[in-house]
Design a protein around this motif. Structure first.
Motif, mmCIF file in Angstrom:
data_model
loop_
_atom_site.group_PDB
_atom_site.id
_atom_site.type_symbol
_atom_site.label_atom_id
_atom_site.label_comp_id
_atom_site.label_asym_id
_atom_site.label_seq_id
_atom_site.Cartn_x
_atom_site.Cartn_y
_atom_site.Cartn_z
ATOM 1 N N LYS A 141 -2.089 -0.155 -9.819
ATOM 2 C CA LYS A 141 -1.241 1.029 -9.943
ATOM 3 C C LYS A 141 -2.138 2.185 -10.374
ATOM 4 N N PHE A 142 -1.951 3.344 -9.763
ATOM 5 C CA PHE A 142 -2.841 4.450 -10.074
ATOM 6 C C PHE A 142 -2.096 5.779 -10.024
ATOM 7 N N PHE B 283 0.039 9.316 -6.832
ATOM 8 C CA PHE B 283 0.255 8.056 -7.535
ATOM 9 C C PHE B 283 0.683 7.005 -6.526
ATOM 10 N N GLY B 284 0.479 5.750 -6.891
ATOM 11 C CA GLY B 284 0.829 4.700 -5.940
ATOM 12 C C GLY B 284 0.525 3.315 -6.469
ATOM 13 N N GLY C 187 -11.558 20.141 -12.468
ATOM 14 C CA GLY C 187 -11.529 18.869 -13.155
ATOM 15 C C GLY C 187 -10.566 17.910 -12.489
ATOM 16 N N SER C 188 -10.740 16.621 -12.757
ATOM 17 C CA SER C 188 -9.829 15.605 -12.228
ATOM 18 C C SER C 188 -9.637 14.529 -13.277
ATOM 19 N N TYR C 189 -8.455 13.939 -13.282
ATOM 20 C CA TYR C 189 -8.150 12.838 -14.195
ATOM 21 C C TYR C 189 -7.414 11.764 -13.417
ATOM 22 N N ALA C 190 -7.795 10.519 -13.645
ATOM 23 C CA ALA C 190 -7.140 9.393 -12.984
ATOM 24 C C ALA C 190 -6.945 8.271 -13.991
ATOM 25 N N TYR C 191 -5.871 7.539 -13.794
ATOM 26 C CA TYR C 191 -5.590 6.392 -14.673
ATOM 27 C C TYR C 191 -5.105 5.237 -13.806
ATOM 28 N N GLU C 192 -5.739 4.085 -13.965
ATOM 29 C CA GLU C 192 -5.414 2.915 -13.154
ATOM 30 C C GLU C 192 -5.040 1.735 -14.049
ATOM 31 N N VAL C 193 -4.110 0.963 -13.578
ATOM 32 C CA VAL C 193 -3.737 -0.293 -14.235
ATOM 33 C C VAL C 193 -3.893 -1.400 -13.203
ATOM 34 N N SER D 95 0.855 -1.184 0.000
ATOM 35 C CA SER D 95 0.000 0.000 0.000
ATOM 36 C C SER D 95 0.888 1.230 0.000
ATOM 37 N N ASN D 96 1.482 1.510 -1.139
ATOM 38 C CA ASN D 96 2.452 2.596 -1.252
ATOM 39 C C ASN D 96 1.875 3.707 -2.119
ATOM 40 N N SER D 97 1.999 4.946 -1.654
ATOM 41 C CA SER D 97 1.466 6.058 -2.430
ATOM 42 C C SER D 97 2.186 7.347 -2.069
#
Length: 791
Positions: A304-305, A271-272, A326-332, A249-251
């Motif tokens: 990962k985010f 990010f984390g 606004g907000s933007y998020a990207y997750e893998v 749980s690293n961020s």
């Protein structure tokens, strides 16, 4: 502030009078700046002091831009620059440049001891009771401490914020957070951008447990509305957060808020990487052919985010505010699971066994944006017009591979793959007008249009004879569109002792679903009236009575309507139902609210009657269980909820929630009656300790009782969390350690016993340990919990 201003002016005039007797004129000038916020300090005192007598000769105060200029005829002096709450700075006589001394920029730092003294004697935060809400006015006891919005919320009766930043209202976490009466990127789930808001930016907090017709008729556990101050010079606030934990749980998070006279600019980047493990078990027993299929396995989801938030409030003038954010998020995501399946006969002998492995990968981009304009009126401070437009989109590109390897028996190995292309778009447009009149009356009126579009393209293929073959029984494209148009109006009378509020909301809903491959279309259109009634009676400043009625709706969502689901467990399949109808609930609530010297106690009696209640129904054949939601009757629930906050000692606070209810279910499904009754209860107790050396300790325990549904028995659950926090460097840095499910006792279990079959399912995630460090810069303390993903 006015008293302080008059004292400064009086002191300045006195100093000027003393200095009139001097002769040789020297001009002294400079500028005074807050060392932390880099903002000018208005009304700072500049004193010219005689070196021998130590008495003031003359002086002045700074202007709004922090500058000053004064003249003196003395020649043996020093200068003191002071302001309440800041450390006084002494300046010896500078080099003369003609008859002028330019002191340049003078930086003053906050005096922590002085600030503490101010807090002790400051105006205390108070709670006032309104018709359908409680208002917590933030006093200087909180606004001068530099605490974050999360810490302010922790002081609000009925509200609890744990050390990880999770907000609950009367023990329930299903609470909606609003900023100035509207959804906001700042308050979006998981963003924790609330950490960039300090207490001195907040005017009041409204707590609404039974929403009126002004709000969506869709159910919610309650609303917390944070009202921000207008056009205040607040400077720069921000924090940097680093978290590490087990399991992974690293961020990292960076949050910044810059507030000036006209602008409030907020931003966050994070990010984390996180890991969510899970152990699960299942049993499917067929009493007809005396066979059982059981599984024992584990799953690990790695994520990962990164996310980014940027927004601004522009105060055009004292009456008009424009917000754009606004907000933007990207997750893998990648998910790995393994499970051992075993098939046994009537003698409990294993006849077949196999290993089922899953590998899933997914990419999830998310976008959210908002535009809002609010206009206040000079006639009355509560009169306002608000327009807001919010939009969001979410996509998921997911692929999975499932591999069955035979361990016992003659069944051939199997290989399957699944693909999901998912896209969601949401748009909400709102217009609200509030008009007070005749001192005690208020009219509210407005409208809302919500658009929800979803496409779910799901395909399954089997590997046969060296090639991938599409499985048509498990492949389809499901489209879901929902538009809801709402108009509402409320009228309220609120006197000093008694008040009443009537409301009516009309919502017109259009829903369409379409299964592309099979060309099955399902369209629904319905209009509903949702009346609300609230009343209150104030026995005293510390004792109030509130009662309310509202009609609510629970519309089925995509997961409940989509008939196609994943194939993670081929013997336990969960599907949706495109024919599902919404639930309707009549909700009654009577609440007494009692404030006393060291705490508060809220007691609520409630009754809820729900029609067309949605519940999952199991169908079982050949050891395969299929769970599908159905509308299967009515449910009447009556209950008691008690919530209290007690602060017997300055260093000890106790929060408690108890909820008990009795339910009576009636209905028929496929000619079979399922009338039954039962009860369930839950309790939470949280203890908070302020220990020496600025250490905070928090211990909480939860218990959720066993209860039954139409076909299932849900086991009870008990678990505990613990957290400890240490503030260092005058609160600018916070060290945080939290342990969730300390004893790893939180296990979700359900069982179903029917004449022809038995089902059992168990899931456990285990213990989570997280350590974090947060450093705050600018004005105020470190603001925690800033580096989490946006959900």
């Amino acid at each position: 502030m006015k008293i302080r201003k008059y004292l400064y002016i009086y002191f300045t005039l006195l100093l000027s009078f003393v200095g009139q007797a001097q002769q040789n004129t020297i001009e002294i000038s400079g500028k005074v700046i807050d060392n932390d916020t880099k903002q000018p300090i208005e009304y700072a005192t500049i004193s010219v002091i005689d070196k021998i007598t130590k008495k003031p000769i003359t002086g002045t105060i700074t202007k709004p831009n922090g500058t000053f200029s004064l003249k003196t005829e003395a020649n043996n002096f020093y200068i003191e620059v002071s302001f309440i709450g800041f450390t006084t700075k002494t300046i010896t006589k500078e080099k003369l440049e003609g008859n002028k001394i330019n002191l340049g920029t003078i930086f003053l730092s906050e005096n922590q001891q002085s600030l503490d003294e101010v807090v002790v004697n400051a105006e205390k935060s108070q709670t006032e009771f309104k018709l359908d809400k409680r208002i917590f006015n933030v006093g200087t006891d909180l606004s001068t401490t530099g605490a974050s919005a999360l810490e302010v919320l922790n002081n609000v009766p009925s509200v609890n914020v744990n050390i990880e930043g999770q907000i609950s209202l009367r023990g329930s976490t299903g609470v909606q957070i609003l900023i100035n009466g509207k959804p906001s990127v700042l308050a979006s789930a998981g963003s924790n951008a609330l950490g960039t808001i300090t207490a001195d930016m907040i005017e009041q907090i409204e707590v609404i447990t039974n929403p009126s017709a002004k709000y969506d008729a869709a159910g919610t556990a309650g609303i917390i509305n944070i009202i921000m101050k207008k056009s205040e010079k607040k400077g720069l606030n921000g924090s940097v957060t680093l978290n590490a934990g087990v399991p992974n749980s690293n961020s990292f998070g960076l949050s910044v808020n810059k507030r000036t006279e006209h602008f409030n600019i907020f931003s966050q980047i994070g990010f984390g990487k996180r890991t969510f493990p899970e152990d699960n078990k299942s049993i499917n027993t067929d009493f007809t052919n005396n066979t059982t299929i059981s599984s024992v396995g584990s799953r690990e989801m790695n994520e990962k985010f990164n996310n980014f938030i940027l927004g601004t409030d522009y105060h055009i003038n004292a009456l008009n505010v424009l917000t754009l954010s606004g907000s933007y998020a990207y997750e893998v995501e990648d998910q790995n699971s393994e499970a051992i399946y075993s098939k046994t006969d009537a003698t409990n002998t294993v006849t077949d066994s196999w290993l089922r492995e899953e590998l899933t990968e997914a990419d999830n981009p998310k976008l959210r944006y908002e535009l809002q304009y609010k206009m206040n009126f000079k006639r009355h401070k509560e009169q306002s017009l608000l327009f807001s437009a919010l939009g969001s989109s979410f996509k998921k590109d997911e692929s999975s591979v499932f591999n069955n390897t035979t361990i016992v028996g003659n069944e051939p190995d199997e290989l399957q793959e699944a693909r999901t292309d998912y896209a969601l778009e949401d748009y909400t447009f709102k217009l609200d007008y509030t008009h007070p009149f005749l001192d005690d009356f208020t009219l509210e009126s407005g409208s809302q249009y919500a658009i929800n579009k979803v496409t779910n393209d799901y395909a399954v293929s089997d590997f046969e004879n060296g090639t991938w073959v599409n499985n048509p029984d498990l492949t389809n494209v499901f489209n879901f569109n929902q538009n809801v148009l709402a108009i509402y109006s409320t009228m309220a009378y609120e006197g000093d002792i008694w008040g009443i509020k009537l409301g009516l909301r009309l919502e017109n809903t259009d829903i369409s679903t379409f299964l592309k491959t099979s060309s099955l279309e399902n369209n629904k259109a319905y209009a509903n009236l949702f009346p609300t009634l609230h009343t209150s009676y104030k026995f005293s400043e510390n004792m109030s009575f509130q009662a309310g009625y509202s009609k609510r709706i629970n519309r089925p969502g995509l997961r409940e309507l989509n008939p196609f689901s994943n194939i993670r467990n081929n013997f336990s399949i969960s599907t949706g139902n495109p024919d599902l109808q919404p639930e309707y609930t009549d909700s009654f609530e009577i609440t007494s609210i009692h404030k006393f010297e060291n705490g508060s106690l809220n007691t609520s009696f409630y009754s809820r009657y729900t029609k067309d209640i949605i519940e999952r129904v199991n169908t079982f054949e050949d050891n395969i269980n299929i769970s599908k939601p159905e509308n299967i009757g009515t449910n009447r629930t009556s209950g008691l909820e008690v919530n209290g906050k007690y602060n017997p000692l300055e260093w000890f606070t106790l929060n408690g929630d108890l909820n008990w209810n009795y339910f009576n279910r009636k209905g028929t499904f496929e000619t079979t009656s399922f009338d039954f009754e039962g009860n369930r209860w839950s309790a939470n107790l949280t203890s908070k300790f302020k220990l020496p050396a600025r250490i905070d300790l928090e211990i909480s325990g939860d218990y959720r009782s066993r209860f039954k549904t139409f076909q299932n028995d849900i086991s009870d659950n008990i678990f505990a969390d613990i957290g400890i926090r240490k503030k260092i460097f005058k609160g600018k840095t916070i060290l945080n350690l939290s342990v969730r499910d300390v004893f790893a006792s939180r296990i979700d279990e359900s069982s179903t016993t029917q004449p022809t079959y038995y089902l059992f399912n168990s899931r456990q995630r285990g213990r989570f340990i997280t350590f974090g460090i947060s450093y705050g810069f600018g004005k105020g303390e470190a603001m925690e919990f800033s580096g989490q993903r946006i959900r």
